[in-house]
Design a protein around this motif. Structure first.
Motif, PDB file in Angstrom:
ATOM      1  N   PRO A   5      31.900  42.468  36.322  1.00  0.00           N
ATOM      2  CA  PRO A   5      33.015  42.739  37.235  1.00  0.00           C
ATOM      3  C   PRO A   5      32.977  41.889  38.506  1.00  0.00           C
ATOM      4  O   PRO A   5      34.007  41.496  39.019  1.00  0.00           O
ATOM      5  CB  PRO A   5      32.870  44.226  37.575  1.00  0.00           C
ATOM      6  CG  PRO A   5      32.021  44.788  36.506  1.00  0.00           C
ATOM      7  CD  PRO A   5      31.168  43.682  35.986  1.00  0.00           C
ATOM      8  N   GLU A   6      31.783  41.572  39.001  1.00  0.00           N
ATOM      9  CA  GLU A   6      31.670  40.760  40.219  1.00  0.00           C
ATOM     10  C   GLU A   6      32.240  39.363  40.004  1.00  0.00           C
ATOM     11  O   GLU A   6      32.932  38.820  40.860  1.00  0.00           O
ATOM     12  CB  GLU A   6      30.202  40.688  40.673  1.00  0.00           C
ATOM     13  CG  GLU A   6      29.982  39.902  41.940  1.00  0.00           C
ATOM     14  CD  GLU A   6      30.774  40.443  43.125  1.00  0.00           C
ATOM     15  OE1 GLU A   6      31.226  39.637  43.938  1.00  0.00           O
ATOM     16  OE2 GLU A   6      30.938  41.670  43.232  1.00  0.00           O
ATOM     17  N   ARG A   7      31.955  38.776  38.856  1.00  0.00           N
ATOM     18  CA  ARG A   7      32.478  37.442  38.541  1.00  0.00           C
ATOM     19  C   ARG A   7      34.005  37.473  38.439  1.00  0.00           C
ATOM     20  O   ARG A   7      34.688  36.576  38.932  1.00  0.00           O
ATOM     21  CB  ARG A   7      31.867  36.933  37.229  1.00  0.00           C
ATOM     22  CG  ARG A   7      32.392  35.613  36.775  1.00  0.00           C
ATOM     23  CD  ARG A   7      31.956  34.495  37.703  1.00  0.00           C
ATOM     24  NE  ARG A   7      32.499  33.239  37.233  1.00  0.00           N
ATOM     25  CZ  ARG A   7      32.915  32.264  38.016  1.00  0.00           C
ATOM     26  NH1 ARG A   7      32.817  32.387  39.314  1.00  0.00           N
ATOM     27  NH2 ARG A   7      33.410  31.171  37.516  1.00  0.00           N
ATOM     28  N   LEU A   8      34.533  38.510  37.840  1.00  0.00           N
ATOM     29  CA  LEU A   8      35.978  38.651  37.718  1.00  0.00           C
ATOM     30  C   LEU A   8      36.625  38.800  39.098  1.00  0.00           C
ATOM     31  O   LEU A   8      37.668  38.212  39.373  1.00  0.00           O
ATOM     32  CB  LEU A   8      36.309  39.853  36.832  1.00  0.00           C
ATOM     33  CG  LEU A   8      37.736  39.996  36.363  1.00  0.00           C
ATOM     34  CD1 LEU A   8      38.225  38.740  35.657  1.00  0.00           C
ATOM     35  CD2 LEU A   8      37.856  41.187  35.433  1.00  0.00           C
ATOM     36  N   ARG A   9      35.997  39.547  39.997  1.00  0.00           N
ATOM     37  CA  ARG A   9      36.504  39.692  41.371  1.00  0.00           C
ATOM     38  C   ARG A   9      36.540  38.351  42.082  1.00  0.00           C
ATOM     39  O   ARG A   9      37.497  38.033  42.784  1.00  0.00           O
ATOM     40  CB  ARG A   9      35.651  40.683  42.152  1.00  0.00           C
ATOM     41  CG  ARG A   9      36.113  42.115  42.032  1.00  0.00           C
ATOM     42  CD  ARG A   9      35.434  43.005  43.059  1.00  0.00           C
ATOM     43  NE  ARG A   9      34.000  43.162  42.812  1.00  0.00           N
ATOM     44  CZ  ARG A   9      33.477  44.015  41.950  1.00  0.00           C
ATOM     45  NH1 ARG A   9      34.255  44.794  41.242  1.00  0.00           N
ATOM     46  NH2 ARG A   9      32.177  44.097  41.787  1.00  0.00           N
ATOM     47  N   GLN A  10      35.481  37.538  41.913  1.00  0.00           N
ATOM     48  CA  GLN A  10      35.440  36.217  42.538  1.00  0.00           C
ATOM     49  C   GLN A  10      36.561  35.323  42.025  1.00  0.00           C
ATOM     50  O   GLN A  10      37.219  34.621  42.801  1.00  0.00           O
ATOM     51  CB  GLN A  10      34.092  35.539  42.281  1.00  0.00           C
ATOM     52  CG  GLN A  10      32.929  36.165  42.981  1.00  0.00           C
ATOM     53  CD  GLN A  10      31.590  35.587  42.516  1.00  0.00           C
ATOM     54  OE1 GLN A  10      31.547  34.799  41.578  1.00  0.00           O
ATOM     55  NE2 GLN A  10      30.520  35.991  43.180  1.00  0.00           N
ATOM     56  N   LEU A  11      36.774  35.344  40.722  1.00  0.00           N
ATOM     57  CA  LEU A  11      37.834  34.519  40.134  1.00  0.00           C
ATOM     58  C   LEU A  11      39.214  34.961  40.609  1.00  0.00           C
ATOM     59  O   LEU A  11      40.078  34.130  40.903  1.00  0.00           O
ATOM     60  CB  LEU A  11      37.750  34.570  38.610  1.00  0.00           C
ATOM     61  CG  LEU A  11      36.550  33.863  37.983  1.00  0.00           C
ATOM     62  CD1 LEU A  11      36.472  34.182  36.500  1.00  0.00           C
ATOM     63  CD2 LEU A  11      36.632  32.358  38.209  1.00  0.00           C
ATOM     64  N   ARG A  12      39.427  36.257  40.704  1.00  0.00           N
ATOM     65  CA  ARG A  12      40.722  36.755  41.179  1.00  0.00           C
ATOM     66  C   ARG A  12      40.944  36.396  42.643  1.00  0.00           C
ATOM     67  O   ARG A  12      42.054  36.043  43.045  1.00  0.00           O
ATOM     68  CB  ARG A  12      40.807  38.263  40.990  1.00  0.00           C
ATOM     69  CG  ARG A  12      41.042  38.662  39.553  1.00  0.00           C
ATOM     70  CD  ARG A  12      41.209  40.153  39.410  1.00  0.00           C
ATOM     71  NE  ARG A  12      41.473  40.501  38.027  1.00  0.00           N
ATOM     72  CZ  ARG A  12      41.049  41.596  37.447  1.00  0.00           C
ATOM     73  NH1 ARG A  12      40.333  42.476  38.125  1.00  0.00           N
ATOM     74  NH2 ARG A  12      41.334  41.837  36.185  1.00  0.00           N
ATOM     75  N   ALA A  13      39.888  36.480  43.461  1.00  0.00           N
ATOM     76  CA  ALA A  13      40.007  36.114  44.876  1.00  0.00           C
ATOM     77  C   ALA A  13      40.350  34.634  45.016  1.00  0.00           C
ATOM     78  O   ALA A  13      41.184  34.248  45.843  1.00  0.00           O
ATOM     79  CB  ALA A  13      38.714  36.436  45.621  1.00  0.00           C
TER      80      ALA A  13
END
Length: 133
Positions: A74-82
């Motif tokens: 989930p952390e990687r997905l948050r970074q990509l969305r940001a």
């Protein structure tokens, strides 16, 4: 920065898409050199900067989609969305810059009149021509 160096930097960005892309993304992330930022503000680069940001937007959305479809933390997905949000914000700001020197009040009036049926009054077009020339 000297004028010749500034001109050379603008010319380099106009000729090399990869260099322009790296410069625009570094500016978007806030790590751009002042002379590079000044060169990116040049009127001849408005269109190319918008294209670079549109390309970056497509890449960022693709990365988010691939991460959603695969098993990503989930952390990687948050970074990509940001990152995708930052690119979209920079793109929308770049698209609002005029590519030719027309006063904003005339563009606003012209846009409003063109949206009405039978728009384009001649007096507004003559005002536009007079101010641009």
């Amino acid at each position: 920065m000297k004028t010749t160096e500034h001109t050379e930097l603008i010319r380099r960005f106009a000729d090399d898409f990869t260099a322009l892309q790296e410069a625009v993304l570094s500016q978007m992330n806030g790590v751009c050199a002042p002379e590079t930022a000044a060169a990116l503000e040049h009127a001849s680069l408005v269109g190319p900067v918008t294209v670079v940001l549109a390309h970056a937007d497509v890449l960022a959305r693709g990365a988010v989609r691939r991460a959603e479809l695969s098993v990503q933390p989930p952390e990687r997905l948050r970074q990509l969305r940001a990152h995708a949000r930052r690119v979209r914000r920079a793109r929308s700001q770049a698209e609002t810059r005029p590519s030719w020197p027309v006063p904003w009040r005339y563009l606003r009036d012209f846009t409003a009149l063109m949206q009405r049926p039978g728009g384009q009054p001649p007096y507004l077009i003559s005002r536009l021509k007079r101010d641009v020339e």
